[in-house]
Design a protein around this motif. Structure first.
Motif, PDB file in Angstrom:
ATOM      1  N   ILE A 290     -14.247 -11.974  -3.105  1.00 39.41           N
ATOM      2  CA  ILE A 290     -14.402 -12.878  -4.250  1.00 39.41           C
ATOM      3  C   ILE A 290     -13.448 -12.442  -5.354  1.00 39.41           C
ATOM      4  N   PRO A 291     -12.445 -13.256  -5.677  1.00 42.52           N
ATOM      5  CA  PRO A 291     -11.544 -12.893  -6.781  1.00 42.52           C
ATOM      6  C   PRO A 291     -12.241 -13.043  -8.122  1.00 42.52           C
ATOM      7  N   THR A 292     -11.820 -12.241  -9.071  1.00 38.65           N
ATOM      8  CA  THR A 292     -12.367 -12.345 -10.425  1.00 38.65           C
ATOM      9  C   THR A 292     -11.311 -12.892 -11.359  1.00 38.65           C
ATOM     10  N   PHE A 293     -11.754 -13.513 -12.402  1.00 36.66           N
ATOM     11  CA  PHE A 293     -10.870 -14.104 -13.404  1.00 36.66           C
ATOM     12  C   PHE A 293     -10.644 -13.099 -14.534  1.00 36.66           C
ATOM     13  N   GLY A 294      -9.401 -12.997 -14.968  1.00 34.92           N
ATOM     14  CA  GLY A 294      -9.098 -12.206 -16.152  1.00 34.92           C
ATOM     15  C   GLY A 294      -9.355 -10.728 -15.987  1.00 34.92           C
ATOM     16  N   LEU A 295      -9.805 -10.105 -17.104  1.00 33.40           N
ATOM     17  CA  LEU A 295     -10.029  -8.667 -17.156  1.00 33.40           C
ATOM     18  C   LEU A 295     -11.488  -8.388 -17.516  1.00 33.40           C
ATOM     19  N   PRO A 296     -12.390  -8.552 -16.555  1.00 33.08           N
ATOM     20  CA  PRO A 296     -13.798  -8.277 -16.848  1.00 33.08           C
ATOM     21  C   PRO A 296     -14.023  -6.793 -17.100  1.00 33.08           C
ATOM     22  N   ASP A 297     -15.066  -6.477 -17.864  1.00 30.78           N
ATOM     23  CA  ASP A 297     -15.371  -5.067 -18.127  1.00 30.78           C
ATOM     24  C   ASP A 297     -16.647  -4.609 -17.443  1.00 30.78           C
ATOM     25  N   SER A 298     -17.474  -5.568 -16.939  1.00 33.59           N
ATOM     26  CA  SER A 298     -18.725  -5.184 -16.295  1.00 33.59           C
ATOM     27  C   SER A 298     -19.075  -6.179 -15.200  1.00 33.59           C
ATOM     28  N   MET A 299     -19.882  -5.698 -14.230  1.00 35.40           N
ATOM     29  CA  MET A 299     -20.381  -6.542 -13.149  1.00 35.40           C
ATOM     30  C   MET A 299     -21.893  -6.351 -13.070  1.00 35.40           C
ATOM     31  N   TYR A 300     -22.619  -7.454 -12.750  1.00 33.25           N
ATOM     32  CA  TYR A 300     -24.084  -7.442 -12.785  1.00 33.25           C
ATOM     33  C   TYR A 300     -24.637  -8.047 -11.503  1.00 33.25           C
ATOM     34  N   LEU A 301     -25.858  -7.621 -11.142  1.00 30.74           N
ATOM     35  CA  LEU A 301     -26.568  -8.197 -10.013  1.00 30.74           C
ATOM     36  C   LEU A 301     -28.065  -8.069 -10.284  1.00 30.74           C
ATOM     37  N   ASP A 302     -28.787  -9.166 -10.051  1.00 31.79           N
ATOM     38  CA  ASP A 302     -30.243  -9.145 -10.175  1.00 31.79           C
ATOM     39  C   ASP A 302     -30.851  -8.688  -8.848  1.00 31.79           C
TER      40      ASP A 302
ATOM     41  N   ASP B  39     -38.086  -2.112  -9.136  1.00 32.05           N
ATOM     42  CA  ASP B  39     -39.125  -3.055  -9.582  1.00 32.05           C
ATOM     43  C   ASP B  39     -39.478  -4.029  -8.460  1.00 32.05           C
ATOM     44  N   SER B  40     -40.737  -4.012  -8.046  1.00 33.02           N
ATOM     45  CA  SER B  40     -41.196  -4.921  -6.990  1.00 33.02           C
ATOM     46  C   SER B  40     -41.941  -6.123  -7.548  1.00 33.02           C
ATOM     47  N   THR B  41     -42.066  -6.211  -8.889  1.00 30.29           N
ATOM     48  CA  THR B  41     -42.818  -7.306  -9.504  1.00 30.29           C
ATOM     49  C   THR B  41     -41.925  -8.438  -9.969  1.00 30.29           C
ATOM     50  N   GLY B  42     -40.618  -8.197 -10.038  1.00 27.09           N
ATOM     51  CA  GLY B  42     -39.688  -9.213 -10.498  1.00 27.09           C
ATOM     52  C   GLY B  42     -38.270  -8.714 -10.409  1.00 27.09           C
ATOM     53  N   PHE B  43     -37.327  -9.578 -10.798  1.00 27.49           N
ATOM     54  CA  PHE B  43     -35.917  -9.202 -10.749  1.00 27.49           C
ATOM     55  C   PHE B  43     -35.549  -8.340 -11.954  1.00 27.49           C
ATOM     56  N   GLU B  44     -34.756  -7.322 -11.731  1.00 23.25           N
ATOM     57  CA  GLU B  44     -34.155  -6.539 -12.808  1.00 23.25           C
ATOM     58  C   GLU B  44     -32.640  -6.587 -12.636  1.00 23.25           C
ATOM     59  N   THR B  45     -31.948  -6.553 -13.757  1.00 25.46           N
ATOM     60  CA  THR B  45     -30.490  -6.668 -13.710  1.00 25.46           C
ATOM     61  C   THR B  45     -29.859  -5.281 -13.694  1.00 25.46           C
ATOM     62  N   LEU B  46     -29.043  -5.031 -12.673  1.00 30.39           N
ATOM     63  CA  LEU B  46     -28.289  -3.781 -12.571  1.00 30.39           C
ATOM     64  C   LEU B  46     -26.861  -4.035 -13.024  1.00 30.39           C
TER      65      LEU B  46
END
Length: 822
Positions: free
Chosen positions: A624-636, A668-675
């Motif tokens: 997956i290519p990224t646009f521009g110059l990102p500084d962080s990546m996230y996943l729920d 967390d098994s009760t909901g999504f958390e963002t890493l």
């Protein structure tokens, strides 16, 4: 009579070895003596070889022992060569010899590992299982396991075997000691010793008569006085007491097994590498050497000869220097020795001991940090040719190839017909070129190449002698611009690097200001004389670089991202696949049970049996290519309660991989958390980045042999951008910005306009320089008001070429390049 040589006598020339190490070279260093320098950069190997013609009447072989004594301390081969060098006895070459007692250099018994014969006398004699190199009085060489064998015969005809020469005396043993041992025999009082004075010359494998001149019983440590001493213990002492008295004639036979006739020299080593043209199949255990010694690459020293025994080769391959030479295994060394013509060869001591000396100069590159190592003995080759009159000139380097504009120093040495050096009066040396288009050369031999490719001759004259070498001024073959594609925003500078290859495909270091840089669309960004691009607005532009007749192109995109953006909502599995590592089973599927965005998420089921120190992975892969110059990546992530660790594997535009650690465990098994994971901001990272995989290391309970299984969910893959990234709406700066514009037109003849902006009243200077940094003209030097200014530069009086103009204010400065083309 004029003599011209393009094969050079190297030993005087350290410059040649440094400057031309990429080529194999050949140099005559004496009558029937040639020095070869061979470089194999692909390995790499750096090899030094001395080749001697044993049929030449001036050439002879000798062995040398450190300080002429066993146990008198170690000595460098260069020192052994120097102290043996004299008129009519010139040491042409030397290599280190046998394995030695490096930890006990004053112990004569362990000083050498194997037997040595020097000038037809034993320095050390023993039996052993390792091969030695030897030669007879006719210079005929051999390699084999050669043991000491000796007897003493009294005048009454009774005889007794001699155990060895200069060895430690044991029970019932009879030993011989001579001048190469300590001043005394160093024995205890339990024995009998008889000092002998020779009647006949002391030779190998020939009976030698002696007169018994002194006898001592139960005293020990008899003075040797430069003669021979018989020393016996118990049964051997009884033999001496019963059969030999002072004044008796005694016959010694100091020989070899097998018997090889009149031996002149012997040098220990091992293992034997080539036997009558054949290389052993396996060296592990051969002659008692283990696989670590024979099968690993180390610096090596070897000696060998050809089928007719007329060519002798001394060789050193350097090692333990990764950029110069890694060394050889015994098998590799054997194969190389065979490739140069050896039918018999033996390895000598190597590692830090390995060194090759020619004409008292170290030619190889010893691996010890301190350089050449002191050793126990050495093998040297002698020329008996006396000094003659000057007859030959030798130019160094012998086959120069030099790039445009570069400089090189030539030297000349004089020798007689036998390559003995002869002093030259520097004031009588004359240098010249065969044609002016090559460049220039000074009276001291300093050459500067021209700006165009060419070839010809460098010529030196001295009185009625001359020499010449063919020189090539290399041109440009190609230029390569990297990165080929890059992405930036309006804050980060992209540095483009141009690599110039000459016609030998060798990389040349070019001053960046000599390169021609240009953009296809200067409204997208600016490019300075060092290849540094800075974006101004979103868009794409080509980057051009050229040097001489070579050019290359790259592309840069200015992409300005803002805020946080979803790059994949994980609503379908298209483009995704997975791999497992140390998992019994796992699956990846789409789930509508849980989601943090949209209607679906990725469900990952896993199962494994835990083993300590083993990590259990699933790699969820895409591109997956990224646009521009990102500084962080996230996943729920929604966990099953265990401590799972997630990583993002990215790849930049240069193919360099980066693994990003997320900021916490997924628990967390009760909901999504963002890493979240931070994207590296190092200038070494070349954007754009592409996500290659999400790596998940599954948590466990820490019980070995326990089966662990479960399910986790991932969703909402996002990236974010730094808050300072703001799109530039216009390429034209306001009067608040300090700006130096590219001159226009460019190239030009003879006038051009230079425009700039200063953000306040200030003292400024605007100056033009040539490519060597010399000031050509000052266009402005004074105080100006805030705003936009423009000045005209007239180059009617200047030559075509590249120039630079520099604007300096009290707080800022900037430089750009202009081209005068007439």
């Amino acid at each position: 009579m004029k003599k011209t040589f393009t094969i050079l006598f190297l030993t005087f020339f350290s410059f040649l070895l440094n400057a031309y190490a990429q080529d194999s070279t050949v140099q005559y260093i004496g009558p029937g003596a040639i020095l070869h320098k061979v470089v194999k950069p692909s390995v790499p190997w750096n090899i030094s070889i001395l080749e001697f013609d044993l049929t030449n009447p001036y050439i002879s072989i000798e062995t040398e022992v450190a300080h002429d004594k066993l146990g008198n301390g170690l000595e460098k081969p260069t020192s052994m060569a120097l102290r043996n060098d004299s008129p009519g006895h010139t040491v042409l070459g030397a290599i280190n010899g046998d394995y030695f007692g490096i930890s006990a250099p004053t112990n004569p018994y362990t000083f050498l590992s194997n037997s040595q014969i020097k000038d037809e006398e034993y320095v050390f004699g023993r039996t052993h299982q390792r091969s030695s190199f030897g030669y007879d009085i006719n210079k005929k060489p051999f390699v084999e396991i050669l043991n000491f064998s000796g007897t003493v015969t009294a005048s009454n005809g009774n005889s007794l075997d001699i155990f060895g020469v200069n060895r430690e005396r044991g029970t019932n043993q009879l030993l011989v000691y001579n001048k190469y041992f300590s001043p005394t025999t160093l024995t205890n009082e339990f024995g009998t010793e008889i000092r002998l004075n020779s009647i006949d010359p002391v030779l190998i494998n020939v009976p030698i008569r002696f007169i018994a001149e002194a006898k001592e019983n139960s005293i020990g440590s008899m003075a040797i006085n430069g003669k021979y001493v018989l020393s016996g213990n118990e049964a051997a002492a009884t033999f001496l007491n019963s059969n030999i008295s002072i004044g008796d004639t005694v016959t010694l036979f100091l020989g070899s097994e097998p018997e090889r006739g009149r031996l002149a020299g012997l040098m220990g080593g091992g293992p034997r590498m080539i036997i009558d043209g054949q290389i052993p199949d396996n060296f592990d255990g051969f002659e008692g050497f283990g696989g670590t010694h024979t099968g690993s690459r180390h610096p090596r020293t070897a000696v060998g000869f050809g089928a007719d025994s007329t060519k002798l080769y001394l060789l050193v391959v350097d090692g333990r220097q990764s950029s110069l030479s890694v060394g050889m295994t015994i098998k590799e060394l054997a194969e190389y020795m065979k490739s140069i013509g050896c039918t018999d060869a033996v390895n000598l001591d190597g590692g830090g001991s390995s060194v090759l000396v020619a004409r008292n100069q170290i030619i190889s590159s010893p691996s010890d940090p301190g350089g050449e190592r002191s050793v126990g003995n050495a093998l040297i080759v002698i020329s008996s040719a006396l000094q003659g009159a000057l007859s030959i000139l030798h130019i160094s380097p012998p086959a120069p190839r030099i790039f445009l504009y570069q400089q090189m120093s030539f030297t000349v040495q004089g020798t007689d017909d036998n390559y003995n050096p002869v002093h030259l009066n520097s004031s009588l040396i004359q240098w010249q070129l065969s044609k002016q288009s090559l460049g220039t050369i000074t009276s001291a031999g300093n050459f500067t190449a021209a700006s165009t490719a060419d070839s010809g001759y460098v010529i030196v004259r001295y009185q009625n002698l001359a020499d010449s070498v063919f020189i090539v001024v290399k041109g440009v073959k190609d230029i390569e611009l990297k990165p080929k594609q890059a992405v930036t925003d309006n804050t980060r500078i992209v540095v483009f690097k141009a690599t110039v290859f000459d016609t030998d495909n060798i990389v040349q270091n070019i001053n960046p200001v000599q390169l021609q840089w240009a953009l296809s669309d200067s409204s997208v960004g600016t490019l300075d004389v060092l290849g540094q691009f800075k974006g101004k607005k979103q868009g794409t532009t080509k980057v051009y670089v050229s040097f001489m007749n070579a050019a290359d192109t790259a592309e840069v995109r200015v992409e300005i991202g803002q805020g946080k953006n979803v790059i994949d909502s994980l609503e379908n599995l298209e483009g995704w696949n997975y791999e497992l590592e140390n998992l019994d089973s796992a699956s990846l599927r789409l789930s509508s049970l849980y989601s943090s965005i949209g209607n679906f998420s990725f469900q990952i089921d896993y199962s494994f049996v835990y083993q300590p120190n083993i990590y259990n992975w699933i790699y969820i892969k895409n591109d997956i290519p990224t646009f521009g110059l990102p500084d962080s990546m996230y996943l729920d992530v929604r966990s099953d309660g265990r401590f799972h660790r997630l990583f993002f594997d990215l790849e930049d535009a240069m193919g360099v991989s980066y693994r990003l650690n997320t900021n916490k465990f997924a628990t967390d098994s009760t909901g999504f958390e963002t890493l979240k994971a931070r994207i590296p901001s190092s200038t070494n990272v070349v954007f754009p980045l592409a996500l290659k995989k999400i790596a998940i290391a599954f948590g466990n309970g820490g019980t070995a042999g326990q089966n662990y299984f479960g399910t986790i969910y991932i969703d909402n893959l996002m990236i974010s951008y730094p808050p300072t990234t703001i799109d530039v709406k216009s390429a034209n700066p306001s009067p608040e910005q300090f700006t130096l514009y590219q001159n226009y037109p460019n190239p030009f003849n003879p006038t051009t306009n230079i425009r700039f902006v200063i953000n306040g009243e200030d003292n400024i200077s605007l100056t033009v320089f040539d490519i060597f940094g010399q000031k050509v003209e000052t266009l402005i030097n004074g105080r100006l008001s805030r705003g936009v200014h423009e000045v005209k530069f007239n180059a009617a009086g200047y030559a075509s070429g590249i120039y630079f103009y520099r604007l300096i204010t009290g707080a800022s400065s900037e430089t750009k390049k202009l081209v005068v083309m007439k």
